[in-house]
Design an enzyme around this catalytic site. Structure first.
Site, PDB file in Angstrom:
ATOM      1  N   GLY A  11       0.776  -1.177  -0.310  1.00  0.00           N
ATOM      2  CA  GLY A  11       0.059  -0.369  -0.224  1.00  0.00           C
ATOM      3  C   GLY A  11       0.982   0.869   0.299  1.00  0.00           C
ATOM      4  N   GLY A  42       0.128   8.949   2.022  1.00  0.00           N
ATOM      5  CA  GLY A  42       0.773  10.536   1.692  1.00  0.00           C
ATOM      6  C   GLY A  42       1.677  10.402   2.174  1.00  0.00           C
ATOM      7  N   PHE A  43       3.164  10.017   2.800  1.00  0.00           N
ATOM      8  CA  PHE A  43       4.152  10.323   2.982  1.00  0.00           C
ATOM      9  C   PHE A  43       4.882   8.979   2.924  1.00  0.00           C
ATOM     10  CE2 PHE A  43       2.008  13.452   5.774  1.00  0.00           C
ATOM     11  CZ  PHE A  43       2.781  14.278   4.501  1.00  0.00           C
ATOM     12  N   GLY A  44       4.422   7.656   2.490  1.00  0.00           N
ATOM     13  CA  GLY A  44       4.969   6.722   2.666  1.00  0.00           C
ATOM     14  C   GLY A  44       4.233   5.582   2.414  1.00  0.00           C
ATOM     15  N   ALA A  45       5.685   3.874   2.032  1.00  0.00           N
ATOM     16  CA  ALA A  45       4.530   3.248   1.549  1.00  0.00           C
ATOM     17  C   ALA A  45       4.647   1.709   2.508  1.00  0.00           C
ATOM     18  CB  ALA A  45       5.410   2.745  -0.308  1.00  0.00           C
ATOM     19  N   VAL A  46       4.103   0.600   2.198  1.00  0.00           N
ATOM     20  CA  VAL A  46       4.528  -0.856   2.806  1.00  0.00           C
ATOM     21  C   VAL A  46       4.563  -0.921   2.429  1.00  0.00           C
ATOM     22  CG1 VAL A  46       3.557  -1.568   4.550  1.00  0.00           C
ATOM     23  CG2 VAL A  46       2.544   0.689   4.645  1.00  0.00           C
ATOM     24  N   ASP A  58      -8.261   7.889  14.476  1.00  0.00           N
ATOM     25  CA  ASP A  58      -8.263   7.170  12.817  1.00  0.00           C
ATOM     26  C   ASP A  58      -8.799   6.259  12.083  1.00  0.00           C
ATOM     27  OD1 ASP A  58      -7.704   8.089  10.315  1.00  0.00           O
ATOM     28  OD2 ASP A  58      -5.395   7.455  10.255  1.00  0.00           O
TER      29      ASP A  58
END
Length: 374
Positions: free
Chosen positions: A14, A17-21, A161
């Protein structure tokens, strides 16, 4: 972390906005590695607003709030350029993806064919509610939360969240609450149960009205979870733009509120039945055979000794999710139930349906995630 993900070139699970997994392996265990690169200007803005470091908040929360329905943190790192968190890998994906896959399928043709069945949806609701209840009741004593919250009294955690994207499902069908980067600790007793932050945080479509003004309490999470319940029942997004809704934008919670009022006035659940997700077979047969046949037949077995059928009409489960979701997503904070009350009500629904949560244990109901078509 770079070694665990082959230099961040492994399969991407995935992206935000500020990174990925990324999928990776750490000490022989399959993990999901979240790599965050926060631009300097954004980091400076967050610091000026008095916000805590999201990675520090999440690391602390996941080490302190451990529960079967909260994702487990395996390791973390901060090399100055990027911050990384390695979690247990939840092979079933997130609930948002399950809902999307269900929407992409045809109309329900029988529970065994559903991409996301009634039983699975109820398991998600039960597991996620239990995880959130633990977050809310696993109190922290003393100290500051680093985000402007006062310490010294028993403090209460708020996730801030809760949404389908942050509810992850394991390969065994257990749902876990994830992503604690926005968690806030609110002082109780002398400090009260509501705090205020300079910059409202959360995902807009899941934020309660008071959240827009920066108010934070555990009822914030209850509201967000209510929207999730409505999505599990209807299969819809929290907001549908005009193009999706046939010419006019629709807000899910508003539509459900109108349907609940109509059902109450008419003395029938028909308006609520009309809202149930057409891609799911709600009118599933009960587990017991009605024709006097052999109750030990394997025809309805899901492969691990449990029957797929519910012990009640699936539409009753859907209506219960709608009514509870509407109360949770009430526009007035004081009218919302607590997470303990939410869990108790969902467990009562599960008891009538013969569903007690995900996993392979007795009474579990979600051993296969996203089975059937698709």
């Amino acid at each position: 972390m770079a070694a665990a993900t082959e230099g961040f070139t492994s399969r991407k699970l995935g992206e935000g906005g500020f990174g990925a997994v990324y999928e990776g392996r750490l000490r022989g265990e399959a993990v999901a590695v979240k790599r965050c690169v926060l631009p300097a200007d954004v980091a400076a803005m967050a610091g000026a607003a008095g916000d805590a470091d999201g990675l520090a908040v999440e690391v602390r929360a996941l080490f302190e709030v451990q529960h079967a329905n909260v994702v487990r943190l395996r390791a973390w790192s901060d090399d100055g350029e990027a911050k990384c968190l390695a979690y247990e890998l939840c092979a079933g994906g997130d609930v948002a993806t399950l809902l999307e896959r269900s929407r992409a399928s045809g109309e329900g043709g029988g529970e065994g064919d559903d991409v996301f069945s009634v039983r699975q949806r109820l398991c998600v609701a039960l597991d996620a509610a239990r995880g959130l209840l633990h977050v809310h009741t696993h109190h922290e004593r003393g100290g500051s939360d680093g985000d402007g919250g006062a310490g010294g009294d028993t403090a209460k955690r708020v996730h801030r969240d809760v949404k389908p994207e942050n509810l992850l499902v394991t390969g065994d069908g257990v749902t876990k609450v994830a992503d604690f980067g926005l968690m806030r600790v609110v002082a109780a007793a002398g400090g009260g149960s509501v705090a205020y932050t300079y910059v409202p945080k959360g995902t807009f479509n899941y934020m309660p009205p008071e959240g827009m003004a920066g108010a934070v309490s555990q009822k914030f999470d209850v509201y967000s979870f209510g929207i999730v319940l409505l999505q599990l029942a209807t299969g819809r997004r929290s907001f549908e733009a005009a193009a999706e809704a046939g010419g006019e934008g629709r807000v899910l919670v508003n539509d459900v509120e109108l349907a609940v009022d109509a059902a109450t006035a008419a003395g029938t659940d028909a308006p609520l039945h009309a809202l149930l997700d057409p891609h799911c077979t709600w009118a599933a047969a009960a587990a017991a055979d009605d024709d006097g046949g052999d109750d030990n037949s394997d025809d309805d077995d899901d492969g691990d000794g449990r029957r797929r059928g519910l012990q009640c009409d699936g539409r009753d489960v859907g209506v219960a999710l709608l009514r509870l979701g509407r109360r949770c997503a009430h526009h007035l904070r004081e009218e919302r139930p607590t997470m303990r009350e939410v869990v108790e009500e969902l467990e009562a629904v599960g008891g009538r349906a013969g569903v007690h949560g995900g996993g392979a244990g007795p009474g579990g109901g979600m051993a296969r995630v996203g089975g059937g078509r698709g």
